[in-house]
Design a protein around this motif. Sequence first.
Motif, PDB file in Angstrom:
ATOM      1  N   LEU A   1      80.874  41.245   4.477  1.00 53.38           N
ATOM      2  CA  LEU A   1      81.509  41.620   5.615  1.00 53.38           C
ATOM      3  C   LEU A   1      80.724  42.739   6.519  1.00 53.38           C
ATOM      4  N   PRO A   2      79.928  43.592   5.947  1.00 52.30           N
ATOM      5  CA  PRO A   2      79.129  44.451   6.768  1.00 52.30           C
ATOM      6  C   PRO A   2      78.318  43.637   7.753  1.00 52.30           C
ATOM      7  N   LEU A   3      77.516  42.436   7.027  1.00 55.68           N
ATOM      8  CA  LEU A   3      76.821  41.861   7.785  1.00 55.68           C
ATOM      9  C   LEU A   3      77.274  41.067   8.935  1.00 55.68           C
ATOM     10  N   ILE A   4      78.550  40.442   8.604  1.00 59.49           N
ATOM     11  CA  ILE A   4      79.212  40.051   9.919  1.00 59.49           C
ATOM     12  C   ILE A   4      79.581  41.167  11.056  1.00 59.49           C
ATOM     13  N   GLY A   5      79.890  42.303  10.282  1.00 58.89           N
ATOM     14  CA  GLY A   5      80.442  43.513  11.363  1.00 58.89           C
ATOM     15  C   GLY A   5      79.230  43.793  12.032  1.00 58.89           C
ATOM     16  N   LEU A   6      77.991  43.749  11.553  1.00 59.52           N
ATOM     17  CA  LEU A   6      76.476  44.236  12.228  1.00 59.52           C
ATOM     18  C   LEU A   6      76.155  43.123  13.411  1.00 59.52           C
ATOM     19  N   TRP A   7      76.591  41.688  12.923  1.00 64.65           N
ATOM     20  CA  TRP A   7      76.136  40.962  13.686  1.00 64.65           C
ATOM     21  C   TRP A   7      76.957  40.991  15.091  1.00 64.65           C
ATOM     22  N   PHE A   8      78.328  41.167  14.794  1.00 65.18           N
ATOM     23  CA  PHE A   8      79.206  41.347  15.850  1.00 65.18           C
ATOM     24  C   PHE A   8      78.845  42.374  16.801  1.00 65.18           C
ATOM     25  N   LEU A   9      78.655  43.573  16.157  1.00 67.19           N
ATOM     26  CA  LEU A   9      78.099  44.872  16.872  1.00 67.19           C
ATOM     27  C   LEU A   9      76.924  44.549  17.792  1.00 67.19           C
ATOM     28  N   TRP A  10      75.960  43.838  17.127  1.00 70.04           N
ATOM     29  CA  TRP A  10      74.635  43.548  17.635  1.00 70.04           C
ATOM     30  C   TRP A  10      75.165  42.834  19.031  1.00 70.04           C
ATOM     31  N   HIS A  11      75.781  41.691  18.786  1.00 70.91           N
ATOM     32  CA  HIS A  11      76.149  40.775  19.769  1.00 70.91           C
ATOM     33  C   HIS A  11      76.756  41.414  21.084  1.00 70.91           C
ATOM     34  N   SER A  12      77.757  42.264  20.580  1.00 74.01           N
ATOM     35  CA  SER A  12      78.742  42.890  21.838  1.00 74.01           C
ATOM     36  C   SER A  12      77.850  43.794  22.463  1.00 74.01           C
ATOM     37  N   THR A  13      77.066  44.511  21.876  1.00 71.84           N
ATOM     38  CA  THR A  13      75.950  45.686  22.327  1.00 71.84           C
ATOM     39  C   THR A  13      75.080  44.717  23.442  1.00 71.84           C
ATOM     40  N   ARG A  14      74.409  44.028  22.915  1.00 65.88           N
ATOM     41  CA  ARG A  14      73.669  43.045  24.053  1.00 65.88           C
ATOM     42  C   ARG A  14      74.373  42.513  25.153  1.00 65.88           C
ATOM     43  N   PHE A  15      75.666  41.839  24.794  1.00 59.73           N
ATOM     44  CA  PHE A  15      76.402  41.494  26.012  1.00 59.73           C
ATOM     45  C   PHE A  15      76.521  42.413  27.140  1.00 59.73           C
ATOM     46  N   ALA A  16      77.062  43.676  26.526  1.00 64.09           N
ATOM     47  CA  ALA A  16      77.240  44.642  27.154  1.00 64.09           C
ATOM     48  C   ALA A  16      75.980  45.335  28.147  1.00 64.09           C
ATOM     49  N   HIS A  17      74.700  45.195  27.306  1.00 63.45           N
ATOM     50  CA  HIS A  17      73.542  45.635  28.101  1.00 63.45           C
ATOM     51  C   HIS A  17      73.097  44.855  28.973  1.00 63.45           C
ATOM     52  N   ARG A  18      73.354  43.466  28.958  1.00 60.20           N
ATOM     53  CA  ARG A  18      73.013  42.390  29.951  1.00 60.20           C
ATOM     54  C   ARG A  18      73.842  42.402  30.934  1.00 60.20           C
ATOM     55  N   ALA A  19      75.309  42.485  30.867  1.00 57.95           N
ATOM     56  CA  ALA A  19      76.319  42.412  31.992  1.00 57.95           C
ATOM     57  C   ALA A  19      75.936  43.880  32.641  1.00 57.95           C
ATOM     58  N   GLY A  20      75.623  45.065  32.282  1.00 55.61           N
ATOM     59  CA  GLY A  20      75.291  46.307  32.903  1.00 55.61           C
ATOM     60  C   GLY A  20      74.050  46.215  33.724  1.00 55.61           C
ATOM     61  N   ARG A  21      72.889  45.335  33.264  1.00 54.12           N
ATOM     62  CA  ARG A  21      71.791  44.978  33.814  1.00 54.12           C
ATOM     63  C   ARG A  21      72.081  44.297  35.181  1.00 54.12           C
ATOM     64  N   LEU A  22      73.068  43.092  35.078  1.00 48.90           N
ATOM     65  CA  LEU A  22      73.340  42.445  36.387  1.00 48.90           C
ATOM     66  C   LEU A  22      74.175  43.245  37.234  1.00 48.90           C
ATOM     67  N   ALA A  23      75.063  44.336  36.722  1.00 43.45           N
ATOM     68  CA  ALA A  23      75.620  45.049  37.621  1.00 43.45           C
ATOM     69  C   ALA A  23      74.747  45.991  38.553  1.00 43.45           C
ATOM     70  N   ARG A  24      73.767  46.593  37.854  1.00 43.29           N
ATOM     71  CA  ARG A  24      72.939  47.329  38.394  1.00 43.29           C
ATOM     72  C   ARG A  24      71.769  46.641  39.550  1.00 43.29           C
ATOM     73  N   GLU A  25      71.495  45.323  39.371  1.00 40.94           N
ATOM     74  CA  GLU A  25      70.889  44.540  39.954  1.00 40.94           C
ATOM     75  C   GLU A  25      71.616  44.167  41.348  1.00 40.94           C
ATOM     76  N   LEU A  26      72.952  43.923  41.106  1.00 37.91           N
ATOM     77  CA  LEU A  26      73.874  43.522  42.210  1.00 37.91           C
ATOM     78  C   LEU A  26      74.144  44.677  43.064  1.00 37.91           C
TER      79      LEU A  26
END
Length: 156
Positions: A46-71
């Motif tokens: 369960l914590p491994l799944i949670g860590l994967w989900f947290l990492w995936h969500s953080t990476r998505f938010a970081h990439r979306a933020g980078r696009l927003a700054r570039e735009l």
Amino acid sequence: MRAKLTYFALAAVLVVYFVLVGSRGVLLIRQGTAVTVAFGVAVLVLPLIGLWFLWHSTRFAHRAGRLARELEAEGGLPPDELERLPSGRVDRASADAVFARRKAETEEDPGDWRRWFRLAVAYHDAGDTPRARKAMQRAIALHRAERRDAQPRPSR
């Protein structure tokens, strides 16, 4: 800024929770009986799944933020043209009208990450979070492909 602080505070709490749950899983495994080992392994998953989900969500938010700054640097962020109710909530008809425009723009040039980004914002404003996320993922993928294609290739 407030949203970032909230996100990181909640992420830190989740990590602490995952560590606590993981330690309980280890304790169960150390008991050594078939039942406690099985439960311990399940508790560790369960914590491994949670860590994967947290990492995936953080990476998505970081990439979306980078696009927003570039735009934003290009002057291409969509303007806030939504009408609001007296409560401050977005007027649904206004959000639907903006969404229809953004969708038509994206259909004109489906290979442009900027249009997919603006469509994702329109989906979000219209209250369709799953489609907003998919549109943003498409924008991120197109942006990455554009950057990859723009890099000079070594000559042979």
